[in-house]
Design an enzyme around this catalytic site. Structure first.
Site, PDB file in Angstrom:
ATOM      1  N   HIS A  42      98.375  42.647 -23.316  1.00 16.91           N
ATOM      2  CA  HIS A  42      99.219  42.127 -22.475  1.00 16.91           C
ATOM      3  C   HIS A  42      99.210  40.469 -22.332  1.00 16.91           C
ATOM      4  CE1 HIS A  42     101.850  44.831 -20.207  1.00 16.91           C
ATOM      5  NE2 HIS A  42     100.822  45.562 -19.965  1.00 16.91           N
ATOM      6  N   ASP A  45     101.876  47.521 -25.481  1.00  9.97           N
ATOM      7  CA  ASP A  45     101.901  46.547 -24.397  1.00  9.97           C
ATOM      8  C   ASP A  45     101.131  45.512 -24.904  1.00  9.97           C
ATOM      9  OD1 ASP A  45     103.624  48.147 -23.051  1.00  9.97           O
ATOM     10  OD2 ASP A  45     102.322  48.145 -21.022  1.00  9.97           O
ATOM     11  N   HIS A  50     106.319  47.940 -22.945  1.00 11.02           N
ATOM     12  CA  HIS A  50     106.565  46.446 -22.879  1.00 11.02           C
ATOM     13  C   HIS A  50     107.268  46.014 -24.106  1.00 11.02           C
ATOM     14  CE1 HIS A  50     105.879  44.831 -18.856  1.00 11.02           C
ATOM     15  NE2 HIS A  50     105.116  46.168 -18.740  1.00 11.02           N
ATOM     16  N   HIS A  67     101.242  55.536 -25.989  1.00 12.35           N
ATOM     17  CA  HIS A  67     101.194  54.622 -24.763  1.00 12.35           C
ATOM     18  C   HIS A  67     101.066  55.078 -23.346  1.00 12.35           C
ATOM     19  CE1 HIS A  67     101.173  50.606 -22.589  1.00 12.35           C
ATOM     20  NE2 HIS A  67     102.176  51.087 -22.169  1.00 12.35           N
TER      21      HIS A  67
END
Length: 501
Positions: free
Chosen positions: A246, A273, A306, A354
């Site tokens: 992230h 992500d 994401h 994921h």
């Protein structure tokens, strides 16, 4: 916030469910739990806040604000389905409770239901015409809705043309003043990577010529890749699996410091992500893509929820790319993200993805391998579930609190592993206090590699080591390291602020 406006409809009153026999003592207890929940929320402990608000609701289920507060905490946890459900309950209890409409609009926006979100913001504007914040959010939502409608119309009428057909990195001039790393003949070398990492640490920007060249090369590599990549780890070789990072670049560098730099002798898999929330997503992405280009058979990347346009438009990656490069560069990243594999099968015994498993009981590895991935994820189906699902401890399936995909129980995991003759699954997608968690009798492992997530949560990060001969996971945990004074979510969009950010 003013609570004025049009009259409450008979329908709204009829749908309100109120329990009338709540004692004064229970009301006091409920208020105490609500206050404790507020304290947890202020500290960024959103899961604990949800727990406290839930206790408040148990003692007094008649207060709309308790559901509204819990909805807000769910929003911060990206549990959009639960946030939507609680906001709707709050509105049914008290149709004049305007924060309920705010929360419901936020959840609907996060789920891509812009038309419904717009209706909620319109309700707030009508009932509180003096509320300037409500007008601002209504106008922002209207713009987003109109933009999405326009894009949908364009895509429906025309065959979408790849942006790669219109870009040529060789036409991009590198100024004499640029002193950063340079690709030679468009190739990533170890020397280039050794220059790139400290260059990024110094908060410098890689020239757009080289970013574009790398994205062109990574696309050429990924387009030949299946949705499930089979990875063979030799018996004596170490293999490392990392979870979400992230945009926390300095923590990514710390993983390499702790576990060794990627190489053919030290392979890695990063499980989605890579971007959003943290404010160094470009640095993370280009470092990971660089190693993927340098070691294509020993460095692996999987798509997360994401690496999608909806999330990137809310949680910062789009804003960061626009700030550091351009809108066109974001479009290039989006096309590359569409080609990232969805899963990896290690030695035919460990499946890594994921999110998690599936709502259908007969999904095979061949089904996973054949998922059509070159697109934005649909609302349902295998692609949505592999990116969004989460484990639960109760048996069976239930709709996810996130509002997308499902929560799957230990029986679902056991059935999938038995059907496909694998030992266990590794997934990411959820922050964990220790950086990892083992569920479902050891058959479902979560790994999360972003410590002190969003600069507030205080969790450890973790990664997993095992060898080809012994696939037993060994967990390494680590704390966050300092980073420059650029806070998480610095590049988040106005939509994030509309989600209550």
């Amino acid at each position: 916030m003013a609570e004025q406006g049009d009259a409450v409809s008979a329908t709204e009153i009829a749908t309100s469910s109120v329990i009338n026999d709540i004692s004064a003592e229970n009301k006091i207890k409920a208020e105490k739990f609500k206050d404790d929940g507020n304290d947890c929320f202020k500290k960024g402990h959103y899961s604990e806040a949800v727990g406290q608000y839930s206790l408040a609701i148990e003692w007094n289920p008649n207060v709309a604000a308790y559901y509204g507060n819990r909805s807000f905490a769910y929003l911060r946890e990206e549990m959009f389905g639960s946030a939507l459900e609680d906001a709707t309950k709050a509105i049914k209890l008290d149709p004049r409770y305007l924060k309920g409409y705010y929360r419901r609009a936020a959840a609907r926006m996060a789920l891509g239901r812009l038309k419904q979100a717009l209706a909620d913001f319109e309700t707030v504007v009508k009932r509180a015409p003096a509320d300037q914040d409500a007008k601002l959010k209504f106008n922002e939502c209207q713009k987003l809705y109109n933009k999405k409608q326009f894009e949908w119309a364009i895509h429906s009428e025309e065959k979408q043309i790849s942006i790669f057909e219109s870009i040529n990195p060789e036409t991009i001039t590198v100024e004499d003043s640029y002193t950063g790393p340079r690709l030679v003949d468009g190739k990533v070398t170890l020397d280039f990577m050794q220059q790139l990492i400290p260059y990024f640490k110094d908060q410098k920007v890689l020239h757009r010529r080289y970013v574009t060249e790398m994205l062109v090369k990574i696309r050429e590599q990924l387009v030949k890749t299946a949705s499930m990549v089979e990875v063979t780890v030799p018996e004596t070789s170490k293999f490392t699996v990392c979870g979400d990072i992230h945009g926390q670049y300095y923590d990514l560098c710390n993983i390499f410091a702790l576990n060794g730099m990627p190489s053919e002798e030290n392979p890695y898999l990063f499980n989605g992500d890579f971007v959003d929330r943290g404010s160094f997503s470009i640095e993370c992405m280009m470092t990971l893509f660089g190693f993927k280009l340098l070691y294509p058979n020993h460095f692996f990347l999987a798509r997360g929820n994401h690496e999608t346009d909806n999330m990137n438009s809310i949680y910062g990656f789009r804003g960061e790319v626009k700030a550091k490069y351009s809108d066109q560069m974001y479009d290039i990243f989006t096309e590359v993200f569409n080609l990232l594999p969805l899963s990896h099968l290690i030695n035919r015994k460990v499946l890594v993805m994921h999110g998690g498993l599936f709502s259908k009981p007969d999904v095979t590895l061949d089904d996973v391998k054949n998922i059509e991935r070159n697109r934005q994820p649909p609302d349902s189906g295998l692609m949505s579930e592999i990116l969004w699902s989460d484990p639960q401890e109760q048996l069976g399936l239930r709709p996810s609190k996130r509002g997308v995909a499902y929560e799957f129980g230990p029986d679902v995991t056991a059935n999938f592993c038995s059907l496909n003759n694998i030992d266990y699954i590794i997934r990411s997608h959820e922050v964990k206090p220790e950086g990892y968690e083992v569920n479902h009798s050891g058959k479902c492992i979560t790994v999360f590699s972003a410590p002190n997530y969003c600069d507030t949560i205080g969790n450890l990060g973790a990664f997993i080591n095992f060898t080809g001969k012994d696939l037993t996971p060994k967990f390494v945990t680590f704390a966050a390291v300092p980073h420059p004074n650029v806070a998480a979510m610095s590049y988040a969009s106005s939509m994030f602020r509309m989600l209550g950010g």
